[in-house]
Design an enzyme around this catalytic site. Structure first.
Site, PDB file in Angstrom:
ATOM      1  N   GLN A  78       0.840  -1.193   0.000  1.00 24.40           N
ATOM      2  CA  GLN A  78       0.000   0.000   0.000  1.00 24.40           C
ATOM      3  C   GLN A  78       0.876   1.244   0.000  1.00 24.40           C
ATOM      4  O   GLN A  78       1.068   1.888   1.030  1.00 24.40           O
ATOM      5  CB  GLN A  78      -0.896  -0.017   1.251  1.00 24.40           C
ATOM      6  CG  GLN A  78      -1.853   1.125   1.348  1.00 24.40           C
ATOM      7  CD  GLN A  78      -3.191   0.826   0.749  1.00 24.40           C
ATOM      8  OE1 GLN A  78      -3.676  -0.284   0.862  1.00 24.40           O
ATOM      9  NE2 GLN A  78      -3.786   1.795   0.123  1.00 24.40           N
ATOM     10  N   PHE A  79       1.414   1.613  -1.171  1.00 20.84           N
ATOM     11  CA  PHE A  79       2.311   2.767  -1.240  1.00 20.84           C
ATOM     12  C   PHE A  79       1.607   4.064  -0.860  1.00 20.84           C
ATOM     13  O   PHE A  79       2.239   5.025  -0.441  1.00 20.84           O
ATOM     14  CB  PHE A  79       2.956   2.885  -2.628  1.00 20.84           C
ATOM     15  CG  PHE A  79       2.073   3.482  -3.684  1.00 20.84           C
ATOM     16  CD1 PHE A  79       2.134   4.840  -3.949  1.00 20.84           C
ATOM     17  CD2 PHE A  79       1.191   2.691  -4.401  1.00 20.84           C
ATOM     18  CE1 PHE A  79       1.324   5.402  -4.930  1.00 20.84           C
ATOM     19  CE2 PHE A  79       0.380   3.234  -5.376  1.00 20.84           C
ATOM     20  CZ  PHE A  79       0.444   4.593  -5.642  1.00 20.84           C
ATOM     21  N   THR A  80       0.281   4.093  -0.954  1.00 21.22           N
ATOM     22  CA  THR A  80      -0.456   5.323  -0.650  1.00 21.22           C
ATOM     23  C   THR A  80      -0.393   5.699   0.828  1.00 21.22           C
ATOM     24  O   THR A  80      -0.802   6.801   1.193  1.00 21.22           O
ATOM     25  CB  THR A  80      -1.923   5.222  -1.105  1.00 21.22           C
ATOM     26  OG1 THR A  80      -2.549   4.132  -0.431  1.00 21.22           O
ATOM     27  CG2 THR A  80      -2.008   5.025  -2.617  1.00 21.22           C
TER      28      THR A  80
END
Length: 148
Positions: A78-80
Site C-alpha cells: 500500500q504505497f499510498t
C-alpha cells in the site's frame, strides 16, 4: 515503514476478480515502504505486530496475541500510506519507496510473518487489487517505524 493493521474476522484480496489471498481470523496488514526502510526495520515492525495482544480473552479483555488465537495474516502492499496531502488537492507520493525496494521489503515482511503464523497470504505487488474484509471491533492500528 508504515503498516495499517486491521484485526479481522476474515479478509480477501482479489486481482482481476480472482481471489489470490484469503484468511480467516487474524490480521490484514497494509504495508507502505519508504526509501529509508531496511530489513532491520521490517523485522522490528513484524516482531511488534505479531506479538501485540489485541484479541479478546475469555473475559473480553484484549489480552491475547495472534499466536494465542491461531490467527492468520494477509499482507497487502500500500504505497499510498506515504501520501502527502499538504499542498493542493492531488496527493504526492514522493516519500513512497522506489518500486524495487518496496517490493523486496514487502515480500520480506510476508516472509517474516511466516515465523509467527501458520497461514500468511499476500496480494500482488503493483497490481490493481480489491480488498474485502470484515473488521473485528473495529480494531485498526497505524504503526510507523519513525515513531516506534
Amino acid at each position: 515503514m508504515r503498516i495499517v493493521l486491521q484485526r479481522v474476522e476474515r479478509a480477501c484480496v482479489k486481482v482481476e476478480g480472482r481471489a489470490i489471498g484469503e484468511i480467516g481470523k487474524g490480521f490484514l496488514l497494509l504495508v507502505g515502504v519508504a526509501d529509508s526502510d531496511t530489513k532491520e526495520i521490517a523485522d522490528k515492525m513484524v516482531n511488534k505486530i505479531c506479538k501485540l495482544r489485541i484479541f479478546e480473552d475469555e473475559n473480553g479483555k484484549t489480552n491475547l496475541s495472534l499466536a494465542d488465537v491461531g490467527g492468520e495474516i494477509l499482507v497487502v502492499s500500500q504505497f499510498t500510506l506515504y501520501a502527502d496531502c499538504k499542498k493542493g488537492n492531488r496527493p504526492s507520493f514522493i516519500r513512497a519507496g522506489a518500486p524495487d525496494l518496496a517490493n523486496e521489503l514487502y515480500e520480506y515482511v510476508a516472509k517474516q510473518c511466516r515465523n509467527f503464523a501458520d497461514k500468511v497470504e499476500t496480494g500482488e505487488f503493483g497490481a490493481d487489487m480489491k480488498v474485502e474484509l470484515l473488521n473485528d471491533g473495529p480494531f485498526t492500528l497505524m504503526l510507523d517505524s519513525d515513531t516506534m
